[in-house]
Scaffold this motif. Structure first.
Motif, PDB file in Angstrom:
ATOM      1  N   ASP A  28       0.818  -1.211   0.000  1.00 14.30           N
ATOM      2  CA  ASP A  28       0.000   0.000   0.000  1.00 14.30           C
ATOM      3  C   ASP A  28       0.852   1.260   0.000  1.00 14.30           C
ATOM      4  N   ARG A  29       1.923   1.269   0.801  1.00 14.44           N
ATOM      5  CA  ARG A  29       2.766   2.461   0.876  1.00 14.44           C
ATOM      6  C   ARG A  29       3.422   2.757  -0.469  1.00 14.44           C
ATOM      7  N   THR A  30       3.789   1.710  -1.200  1.00 15.35           N
ATOM      8  CA  THR A  30       4.408   1.904  -2.512  1.00 15.35           C
ATOM      9  C   THR A  30       3.422   2.544  -3.476  1.00 15.35           C
ATOM     10  N   LEU A  31       2.192   2.047  -3.485  1.00 16.92           N
ATOM     11  CA  LEU A  31       1.177   2.618  -4.371  1.00 16.92           C
ATOM     12  C   LEU A  31       0.888   4.066  -4.015  1.00 16.92           C
ATOM     13  N   LEU A  41      -5.283  -1.758   1.331  1.00 13.95           N
ATOM     14  CA  LEU A  41      -5.738  -0.770   0.367  1.00 13.95           C
ATOM     15  C   LEU A  41      -5.830  -1.362  -1.033  1.00 13.95           C
ATOM     16  N   VAL A  42      -4.770  -2.038  -1.485  1.00 18.38           N
ATOM     17  CA  VAL A  42      -4.799  -2.566  -2.849  1.00 18.38           C
ATOM     18  C   VAL A  42      -5.895  -3.614  -2.999  1.00 18.38           C
ATOM     19  N   ARG A  43      -6.139  -4.402  -1.958  1.00 18.83           N
ATOM     20  CA  ARG A  43      -7.240  -5.363  -2.014  1.00 18.83           C
ATOM     21  C   ARG A  43      -8.572  -4.626  -2.197  1.00 18.83           C
ATOM     22  N   SER A  44      -8.778  -3.564  -1.426  1.00 21.29           N
ATOM     23  CA  SER A  44     -10.049  -2.835  -1.488  1.00 21.29           C
ATOM     24  C   SER A  44     -10.271  -2.194  -2.845  1.00 21.29           C
ATOM     25  N   LEU A  45      -9.196  -1.916  -3.577  1.00 22.42           N
ATOM     26  CA  LEU A  45      -9.306  -1.308  -4.895  1.00 22.42           C
ATOM     27  C   LEU A  45      -9.567  -2.327  -5.997  1.00 22.42           C
TER      28      LEU A  45
END
Length: 284
Positions: free
Chosen positions: A72-75, A104-108
């Motif tokens: 998530d931090r990378t994104l 976060l990436v999962r939720s997206l």
């Protein structure tokens, strides 16, 4: 920063692999690199050693489409850099999730397997998404919370991973020990904050609150929830939806996506509709 480039073609990728991802799960990184390299007409691989090299790689991407390998931090870092460069409108990002924080990436809607995520980066469809931009040029892709969740709560919510202890040991070696901070209103306990949504006061300083959260709402809006301190029976949350949210009062900290910021005395967030593009698996 190591860079490996293939021959130039109209369909090229810039693959930027976060150093924490490389140390945390090298096998997933290798798989993602192999799938992307095999499927792309041209690929440039960047292995930055820190934030400065990460930023330079994105700034010098040219016409290449960026794919970040990390958590998530990378994104959020990639989107923040493109936002500050005013390049988000012209750049679609893809992400292959590798690392300790992937909520976060999962939720997206990003697949969490290295193969599936890499294939989505190659063959997926750009989806335009809203974000929150604040008055210090920061961005929020998911939700923010005041006060931030504690480290203990965050650790309890984090799913187990075989490489987690290695990652935690690495972080302890990289982050210098600092003296404890003095307590503030962002610590456990009620806070006195003014929360305004589209210029209308939702709660004022006279009403102590336990928590404030802001999350994506309908297109172009955010949902705001304020939980007042309960006296006896549990108090009903105060709810609002709008485009602009301002929080002010005693200095407070807040968690936005995977990072804690502050303390600040006031902060305003504004919804930017369809501000950034994320490549996701196509329908069907």
């Amino acid at each position: 920063m190591a860079e490996v480039a293939t021959s130039a073609t109209p369909d090229q990728l810039l693959v930027v692999i976060d150093p924490v991802a490389r140390r945390a799960d090298g096998e997933s990184v290798r798989i993602a690199k192999d799938v992307l390299g095999a499927g792309a007409a041209g690929m440039k691989l960047c292995l930055p050693d820190g934030p400065e090299e990460f930023a330079r790689a994105l700034a010098r991407r040219g016409s290449r489409r960026p794919v970040v390998v990390g958590d998530d931090r990378t994104l959020v870092r990639a989107v923040s850099l493109l936002h500050r460069q005013r390049e988000l409108a012209h750049c679609a990002l893809a992400v292959v999730p590798v690392g300790p924080a992937l909520a976060l990436v999962r939720s997206l809607g990003v697949p969490t397997g290295a193969v599936a995520a890499a294939r989505a980066a190659l063959d997926g469809t750009e989806r335009r998404l809203d974000l929150l931009a604040d008055d210090s040029d920061g961005v929020v892709l998911g939700a923010l919370r005041i006060p931030p969740v504690s480290a203990r709560e965050a650790a309890a919510a984090m799913p187990a991973r075989p490489w987690l202890r290695t990652y935690q040991s690495l972080v302890r070696t990289l982050v210098p020990v600092r003296p404890p901070r003095t307590a503030s209103v962002s610590a456990a306990g009620p806070a006195r904050l003014r929360v305004e949504v589209d210029g209308e006061t939702l709660v004022d300083l006279g009403q102590p609150v336990e928590a404030v959260s802001v999350a994506p709402g309908g297109p172009g809006t955010a949902d705001v929830e304020v939980r007042p301190v309960s006296l006896g029976a549990e108090a009903a949350p105060l709810l609002a939806r709008g485009r602009t949210v301002t929080v002010s009062g005693a200095h407070f900290r807040y968690r936005a996506d995977a990072a804690v910021s502050g303390p600040v005395g006031t902060r305003t967030w504004e919804v930017r509709e369809r501000a950034w593009g994320l490549v996701l698996p196509g329908a069907g």
